[in-house]
Design an enzyme around this catalytic site. Structure first.
Site, PDB file in Angstrom:
ATOM      1  N   GLU A   1      -6.936   5.097   7.648  1.00  0.00           N
ATOM      2  CA  GLU A   1      -6.602   6.342   7.895  1.00  0.00           C
ATOM      3  C   GLU A   1      -8.006   6.766   6.381  1.00  0.00           C
ATOM      4  O   GLU A   1      -8.237   8.178   6.923  1.00  0.00           O
ATOM      5  CB  GLU A   1      -5.378   6.060   6.372  1.00  0.00           C
ATOM      6  CG  GLU A   1      -4.011   5.693   7.237  1.00  0.00           C
ATOM      7  CD  GLU A   1      -2.865   5.043   6.949  1.00  0.00           C
ATOM      8  OE1 GLU A   1      -3.140   5.140   5.456  1.00  0.00           O
ATOM      9  OE2 GLU A   1      -2.062   4.898   7.140  1.00  0.00           O
TER      10      GLU A   1
ATOM     11  N   GLU B   1      -5.686  -4.768  10.106  1.00  0.00           N
ATOM     12  CA  GLU B   1      -4.522  -3.857  10.567  1.00  0.00           C
ATOM     13  C   GLU B   1      -4.368  -3.352  12.046  1.00  0.00           C
ATOM     14  O   GLU B   1      -5.900  -2.808  11.720  1.00  0.00           O
ATOM     15  CB  GLU B   1      -4.638  -2.872   9.371  1.00  0.00           C
ATOM     16  CG  GLU B   1      -4.447  -3.643   7.563  1.00  0.00           C
ATOM     17  CD  GLU B   1      -3.679  -2.370   6.816  1.00  0.00           C
ATOM     18  OE1 GLU B   1      -2.503  -2.976   6.065  1.00  0.00           O
ATOM     19  OE2 GLU B   1      -3.947  -1.322   6.873  1.00  0.00           O
TER      20      GLU B   1
ATOM     21  N   HIS C   1      -9.496   1.374   4.828  1.00  0.00           N
ATOM     22  CA  HIS C   1      -8.558   1.415   5.477  1.00  0.00           C
ATOM     23  C   HIS C   1      -8.589   2.545   6.516  1.00  0.00           C
ATOM     24  O   HIS C   1      -9.425   3.156   6.642  1.00  0.00           O
ATOM     25  CB  HIS C   1      -6.918   1.982   4.702  1.00  0.00           C
ATOM     26  CG  HIS C   1      -6.265   1.733   5.912  1.00  0.00           C
ATOM     27  ND1 HIS C   1      -4.904   3.106   6.071  1.00  0.00           N
ATOM     28  CD2 HIS C   1      -4.759   1.046   4.897  1.00  0.00           C
ATOM     29  CE1 HIS C   1      -3.776   2.859   6.479  1.00  0.00           C
ATOM     30  NE2 HIS C   1      -4.245   1.445   5.774  1.00  0.00           N
TER      31      HIS C   1
ATOM     32  N   GLY D   1       2.695  -1.476   4.314  1.00  0.00           N
ATOM     33  CA  GLY D   1       2.955  -0.096   4.049  1.00  0.00           C
ATOM     34  C   GLY D   1       4.211   0.667   3.868  1.00  0.00           C
ATOM     35  O   GLY D   1       4.664   0.209   2.573  1.00  0.00           O
ATOM     36  N   GLY D   2       4.948   1.262   4.259  1.00  0.00           N
ATOM     37  CA  GLY D   2       6.444   1.469   4.078  1.00  0.00           C
ATOM     38  C   GLY D   2       7.900   0.803   3.628  1.00  0.00           C
ATOM     39  O   GLY D   2       7.568   0.843   2.943  1.00  0.00           O
TER      40      GLY D   2
ATOM     41  N   ASN E   1       0.541  -1.167   0.085  1.00  0.00           N
ATOM     42  CA  ASN E   1       0.183  -0.350  -0.147  1.00  0.00           C
ATOM     43  C   ASN E   1       1.101   0.805  -0.146  1.00  0.00           C
ATOM     44  O   ASN E   1       1.922   1.615   0.932  1.00  0.00           O
ATOM     45  CB  ASN E   1      -1.030   0.352   1.616  1.00  0.00           C
ATOM     46  CG  ASN E   1      -1.653   0.878   1.497  1.00  0.00           C
ATOM     47  OD1 ASN E   1      -1.943   1.639   0.534  1.00  0.00           O
ATOM     48  ND2 ASN E   1      -2.248   1.775   2.640  1.00  0.00           N
ATOM     49  N   TRP E   2       1.280   1.677  -1.093  1.00  0.00           N
ATOM     50  CA  TRP E   2       2.081   3.010  -1.928  1.00  0.00           C
ATOM     51  C   TRP E   2       1.632   4.313  -0.818  1.00  0.00           C
ATOM     52  O   TRP E   2       2.429   4.961  -0.376  1.00  0.00           O
ATOM     53  CB  TRP E   2       2.027   2.923  -3.007  1.00  0.00           C
ATOM     54  CG  TRP E   2       3.399   2.223  -3.166  1.00  0.00           C
ATOM     55  CD1 TRP E   2       3.799   1.080  -2.674  1.00  0.00           C
ATOM     56  CD2 TRP E   2       4.019   2.068  -4.887  1.00  0.00           C
ATOM     57  NE1 TRP E   2       4.564   0.502  -3.579  1.00  0.00           N
ATOM     58  CE2 TRP E   2       4.663   1.029  -4.753  1.00  0.00           C
ATOM     59  CE3 TRP E   2       3.693   3.040  -5.842  1.00  0.00           C
ATOM     60  CZ2 TRP E   2       5.284   0.964  -5.581  1.00  0.00           C
ATOM     61  CZ3 TRP E   2       4.504   2.571  -6.739  1.00  0.00           C
ATOM     62  CH2 TRP E   2       5.576   2.157  -6.786  1.00  0.00           C
ATOM     63  N   LYS E   3       0.173   4.336  -0.437  1.00  0.00           N
ATOM     64  CA  LYS E   3      -0.213   4.932   0.003  1.00  0.00           C
ATOM     65  C   LYS E   3       0.023   6.309  -0.434  1.00  0.00           C
ATOM     66  O   LYS E   3      -0.333   6.378  -2.138  1.00  0.00           O
ATOM     67  CB  LYS E   3       0.049   5.365   1.680  1.00  0.00           C
ATOM     68  CG  LYS E   3       0.049   4.098   2.538  1.00  0.00           C
ATOM     69  CD  LYS E   3      -0.285   4.435   4.129  1.00  0.00           C
ATOM     70  CE  LYS E   3      -0.218   3.355   4.841  1.00  0.00           C
ATOM     71  NZ  LYS E   3       0.254   3.482   6.269  1.00  0.00           N
TER      72      LYS E   3
END
Ligand code: 13P
Length: 253
Positions: free
Chosen positions: A99, A169, A97, A235-236, A9-11
């Protein structure tokens, strides 16, 4: 056995240009590293899909979106529909998600409408659920996840186990460096699986349930070895090719 799904997930990072360079380099890496035991998907910003799709076509790398409109089409300025994402090259889409839930006030009903929109528009939803820290401290993590699954899957008929992916998550583990223990991830994966079995019967056995939250090469093997951890939503570490591929390599063969 369920094929592990290693989902990035590159956000809101990278541009179409930098992502193009990144993707070509990943495909080059894949010529010398065998991760054919997993399925690779990168959930990228919507602007990147049509640029990356011709590069990844015919390769082991699938693309996904990170959010989708609940509507098919219409006067919804700024929204992007499932059909648009699919036509631009997405096969998957992250939905619900934390966020989105936190910064865009998405509730379970809206998340459910987005799951339905994905299925109607030709995308496989990666439905995210997970408790915040205070819910975990209060012992409400299982109830929270069951409530989120109940709300998001209400009225959703599943025809094929491949039509849905669930990602557990825990919000306190996202971007914090804190990871759930492998046993906690397994326990919550089992909670999600048992909910899905009650809802969809034997189909649920083949639905993939991912763990997400500070997954990295150093903890991936232990997490991915668990029976109800069928992959990661990363993510990161998914922005760093070597880490992303190391996580994929750590999945059981
Ligand atoms: P991190 O891997 O950066 O903790 O992010 C997890 C996540 O939110 C994936 O959707």
């Amino acid at each position: 056995m369920r094929t592990p799904l290693i989902a990035g997930n590159w956000k809101m990072y990278t541009t179409p240009s930098t992502a193009t360079v990144w993707m070509r380099a990943l495909l080059e890496d894949l010529t010398s590293q065998d991760v054919s035991h997993v399925e690779l998907v990168l959930n990228v910003p919507a602007t990147h899909l049509a640029v990356l799709a011709p590069i990844t076509a015919g390769t082991p790398v699938a693309l996904g979106g990170q959010d989708v409109s609940a509507h098919d089409e219409g006067a919804y300025t700024g929204e992007v529909s499932a059909a648009m994402l699919a036509n631009a090259g997405a096969r998957y889409c992250v939905v619900g998600h934390s966020e989105r839930r936190q910064y865009h006030a998405e509730d379970d009903a809206l998340v459910g409408a987005k799951v339905a929109a994905c299925l109607a528009g030709g995308l496989i939803p990666i439905l995210c659920v997970g408790e915040v820290e205070s819910e975990r401290e209060a012992g409400e993590h299982e109830a929270t996840v069951i409530r989120q699954l109940t709300g998001a899957l209400e009225g959703i008929d599943l025809k094929d186990s491949g039509d849905l992916v669930v990602a557990y998550e825990p919000v306190w583990a996202i971007g914090t460096g804190k990871t759930a223990t492998a046993d906690d991830a397994q326990a919550m994966g089992a909670v999600a699986r048992s909910f899905l079995k009650g809802r969809y019967g034997p189909l649920a056995d083949a639905v993939r349930i991912l763990y997400g939250g500070s997954m990295k090469p150093s903890n991936a093997a232990e997490l991915l070895a668990k029976a109800d951890v069928d992959g990661g939503l990363i993510g990161g570490a998914s922005l760093k090719r070597d880490q992303y591929l190391a996580i994929a390599a750590a999945a059981p063969r």
